[in-house]
Write an enzyme that holds these catalytic residues in place. Structure first.
Site, mmCIF file in Angstrom:
data_model
loop_
_atom_site.group_PDB
_atom_site.id
_atom_site.type_symbol
_atom_site.label_atom_id
_atom_site.label_comp_id
_atom_site.label_asym_id
_atom_site.label_seq_id
_atom_site.Cartn_x
_atom_site.Cartn_y
_atom_site.Cartn_z
ATOM 1 N N HIS A 1 0.827 -1.201 0.000
ATOM 2 C CA HIS A 1 0.000 0.000 0.000
ATOM 3 C C HIS A 1 0.863 1.254 0.000
ATOM 4 O O HIS A 1 2.049 1.228 0.343
ATOM 5 C CB HIS A 1 -0.935 0.018 1.221
ATOM 6 N N ASP B 1 0.548 5.130 1.689
ATOM 7 C CA ASP B 1 -0.188 5.727 2.802
ATOM 8 C C ASP B 1 -1.221 6.760 2.335
ATOM 9 O O ASP B 1 -0.950 7.583 1.449
ATOM 10 C CB ASP B 1 0.775 6.416 3.773
ATOM 11 N N HIS C 1 4.727 0.138 0.414
ATOM 12 C CA HIS C 1 5.455 -0.600 1.443
ATOM 13 C C HIS C 1 4.563 -1.680 2.047
ATOM 14 O O HIS C 1 3.337 -1.695 1.851
ATOM 15 C CB HIS C 1 6.015 0.333 2.521
ATOM 16 N N ARG D 1 4.799 6.573 13.798
ATOM 17 C CA ARG D 1 4.992 7.167 12.477
ATOM 18 C C ARG D 1 4.410 8.566 12.435
ATOM 19 O O ARG D 1 3.358 8.829 13.023
ATOM 20 C CB ARG D 1 4.293 6.308 11.420
#
Length: 314
Positions: free
Chosen positions: A134, A136, A284, A299
């Site tokens: 995917h 983000d 990622h 994150r």
């Protein structure tokens, strides 16, 4: 004795043929850009087209415009940078990311010490769902420019992060596929990606705030000018203007491109390691192979711009 094997069909839209054997074009830099050394740090490549470790930079210390410019060049050229042996606080993590822009908030993932930090605490009681290729927050009108991830608790084995170069993926598509998707847009929706683990009431509460959006299937990178494949299995639901069956078939084929090992890098986490990726050029995948051990990460994501594609104005 020889075997008379039937020829395998090479139709580009056949999902089973998504990963073809043979040489691939592995171009790391945009056309016309020459290789240049880095002067303020040492860079150790981990892959042919994507992924490098940066040595000699303390992310928690104050930085100069010259250092930030060189790190940005490295990010554009390698798409994901890794820094080991960092001792970052959440505040320092946010301060580093802010050199690239304002920070996002995400209502669907537990927060850390501030609204801009999301916390992924995964273990036997709370298994992760990030083991899908995917990009983000493509469900936003302006998806993230990039993300900075640091691991707080590293499992004794497993828990690697894989990244894929979607410019290389586009470069290697058959010509007829590129012609079919250039100029098309696709719908991105947060619901399919989060429905696997988020509370249904939470999803329903945000559907008016985050309605489905359209982005180009082929995105032009705003800084490098490279064409990147900008669809992902977590959030892309259909290609606009195609019949449902044709859209599904073509998307399955395009999703498979991130699975090609030649376009990937795999990073093994160690205590104090940090990753910084260009969300405009990559996908990622968080490898979920560490249970029953824990993997805890935080994150921050940097606000990006509205994607534009071929024949579309930025």
């Amino acid at each position: 004795m020889t075997l008379d094997l039937p020829a395998r069909p090479r139709t580009a839209t056949t999902p089973a043929d998504g990963l073809l054997e043979g040489p691939r074009v592995l171009r790391r830099l945009p056309e016309g850009v020459e290789e240049r050394p880095y002067e303020l740090f040492t860079l150790r490549p981990l892959g042919r087209v994507i992924g490098a470790e940066v040595e000699g930079v303390d992310l928690g210390a104050s930085s100069t415009p010259r250092l930030r410019a060189e790190l940005n060049r490295a990010l554009l050229e390698w798409k994901v940078l890794f820094f080991r042996d960092q001792d970052l606080t959440p505040r320092q993590q946010r301060a580093f990311a802010r050199h690239w822009g304002e920070l996002e908030t995400n209502p669907f993932i537990a927060r850390g010490d501030s609204d801009e930090v999301v916390r992924f605490s995964r273990g036997a009681a709370t298994p992760g769902f990030e083991n899908i290729w995917h990009t983000d927050v493509t469900w936003r009108p302006e998806p993230a420019l990039g993300s900075v991830l640091r691991l707080i608790e590293v499992p004794p084995t497993g828990g690697d992060t894989m990244s894929a170069d979607m410019a290389a993926a586009y470069d290697n598509l058959p010509a007829d596929v590129r012609e079919r998707i250039d100029g098309h847009t696709a719908v991105h929706d947060f619901v399919p990606g989060f429905a696997r683990f988020a509370d249904p009431e939470l999803l329903a509460a945000h559907q008016d705030r985050f309605p489905p959006v359209e982005h180009p299937v082929v995105r032009v990178h705003p800084e490098t000018g490279r064409r990147t494949l900008f669809v992902n299995q977590a959030f892309t639901t259909r290609i606009v203007g195609l019949e449902e069956a044709e859209s599904d078939r073509l998307l399955r084929y395009l999703f498979l491109q991130a699975h090609t090992p030649e376009y990937q890098v795999r990073f093994h986490w160690t205590p104090g390691a940090v990753a910084f990726w260009d969300n405009r050029a990559t996908q990622h995948y968080a490898v979920n192979d560490y249970l029953p051990h824990a993997r805890v990460a935080e994150r921050v994501a940097i606000v990006g711009d509205r994607p534009y594609g071929l024949n579309l104005e930025p």
